[in-house]
Design an enzyme around this catalytic site. Structure first.
Site, PDB file in Angstrom:
ATOM      1  N   LYS A  99      -4.461  -5.305   4.105  1.00  0.00           N
ATOM      2  CA  LYS A  99      -4.651  -5.953   2.808  1.00  0.00           C
ATOM      3  C   LYS A  99      -4.746  -7.453   3.011  1.00  0.00           C
ATOM      4  O   LYS A  99      -4.314  -8.004   4.034  1.00  0.00           O
ATOM      5  CB  LYS A  99      -3.517  -5.582   1.845  1.00  0.00           C
ATOM      6  CG  LYS A  99      -2.108  -5.929   2.319  1.00  0.00           C
ATOM      7  CD  LYS A  99      -1.686  -7.356   2.026  1.00  0.00           C
ATOM      8  CE  LYS A  99      -0.342  -7.703   2.633  1.00  0.00           C
ATOM      9  NZ  LYS A  99      -0.034  -9.158   2.553  1.00  0.00           N
ATOM     10  N   ASP A 124       4.927  -5.817   0.431  1.00  0.00           N
ATOM     11  CA  ASP A 124       3.575  -5.268   0.325  1.00  0.00           C
ATOM     12  C   ASP A 124       3.522  -3.749   0.446  1.00  0.00           C
ATOM     13  O   ASP A 124       2.458  -3.150   0.281  1.00  0.00           O
ATOM     14  CB  ASP A 124       2.653  -5.903   1.370  1.00  0.00           C
ATOM     15  CG  ASP A 124       3.160  -5.737   2.795  1.00  0.00           C
ATOM     16  OD1 ASP A 124       4.335  -5.349   2.975  1.00  0.00           O
ATOM     17  OD2 ASP A 124       2.395  -6.019   3.731  1.00  0.00           O
TER      18      ASP A 124
END
Length: 280
Positions: free
Chosen positions: A12, A128
């Site tokens: 990401k 995350d």
């Protein structure tokens, strides 16, 4: 008979990242817009044997590996008594996606935890990890567990560059950032209340890549000065925008979708950086 599954752990990027404060339990609160990428690790999870073992190049102590911690968290949550072996094919330098993939893999093999408890275990593994379970494009607040879907990036070309400075622990980076921002007794600085995340969500809604690039922001660039040079180089190579990934030391650049990035790859490589990914 052993049961096994192979899953991918997508990387990401943070299109915006604001550290908004610190809770009494020590966890930092954030406001970040995360976006899934095509760069991924491959994780094979196998049930059987005794204990939890991790095969991951470069890891000295498996117990400090996110995959190991994720397996512990899952087995604790479901009460299963089984050995777990995790084999990791690494492509992403640092990634909460690895922990998320282990959680998903174990849930596919054992399947007794349920979605609510699965997501409940994720924040303790990293800010995350909840996003990496969900994927897509999300604005994440709280300690990363409060997620709101947002519009994904418009057509673009993404370049991810490694070797952009020294890798330090996330805890050390947060500590240095706290000192730099001069957080008060409530854990927040005045600057941290600026709605950086909202600005990025609005930019994504516009569908305009240049507007999105103008809204890129990461607080950790205040304490990770090694990214500045590669960002300048990316701009000179034609990137519309670039930013530090998470707390670093990886950097990404965004280009127009038809842009020829081959000369940029050559220049970055010649400068001593590692181009980890070029794609959409």
């Amino acid at each position: 008979m052993e049961k096994s599954i192979t899953v991918t752990a997508a990387g990401k990027i943070n299109l915006s990242l604001r550290v908004t404060g610190q809770r009494h339990d020590g966890y930092h609160t954030i406001d970040t817009v995360m976006h899934e990428t095509g760069l991924h690790d491959t994780i094979t999870v196998t049930l059987g044997g005794e204990g939890i073992t991790v095969d991951c190049p470069g890891d000295i102590e498996p117990q400090s590996n996110l995959a190991y911690r994720a397996a512990c968290a899952y087995l604790d949550a479901c009460g299963a008594e089984t050995g777990v072996h995790i084999a990791i094919e690494k492509h992403i330098p640092v990634s909460g996606g690895m922990a998320a993939a282990v959680l998903r893999g174990l849930d596919s093999l054992i399947g007794t935890v349920g979605k609510e408890r699965l997501y409940g275990a994720a924040p303790s593994l990293g800010a995350d990890v909840p996003f990496c379970l969900a994927g897509g494009a999300m604005r994440c607040t709280g300690i990363g567990e409060i997620m709101t879907p947002c519009r994904p990036l418009p057509p673009h070309k993404l370049m991810i560059v490694g070797g952009c400075g020294e890798k330090r622990s996330t805890a050390a980076m947060y500590s240095e950032l706290d000192r730099r921002l001069g957080r008060g007794a409530d854990g927040c600085s005045g600057e941290s209340r600026i709605d950086i995340g909202g600005a990025m969500v609005q930019a994504l809604e516009s569908g305009l890549l240049d507007r999105i690039c103008a809204a890129l922001h990461n607080d950790f660039e205040l304490v990770n000065l090694g990214c500045a040079e590669v960002r300048r180089l990316l701009a000179n190579c034609g990137a519309l925008g670039s930013l530090l990934c998470g707390s670093g030391p990886t950097v990404f650049g965004l280009f127009e979708p038809a842009f020829d990035t081959a000369p940029a790859v050559d220049r970055l490589t010649a400068a001593g950086y590692r181009v980890l990914y070029v794609g959409i």
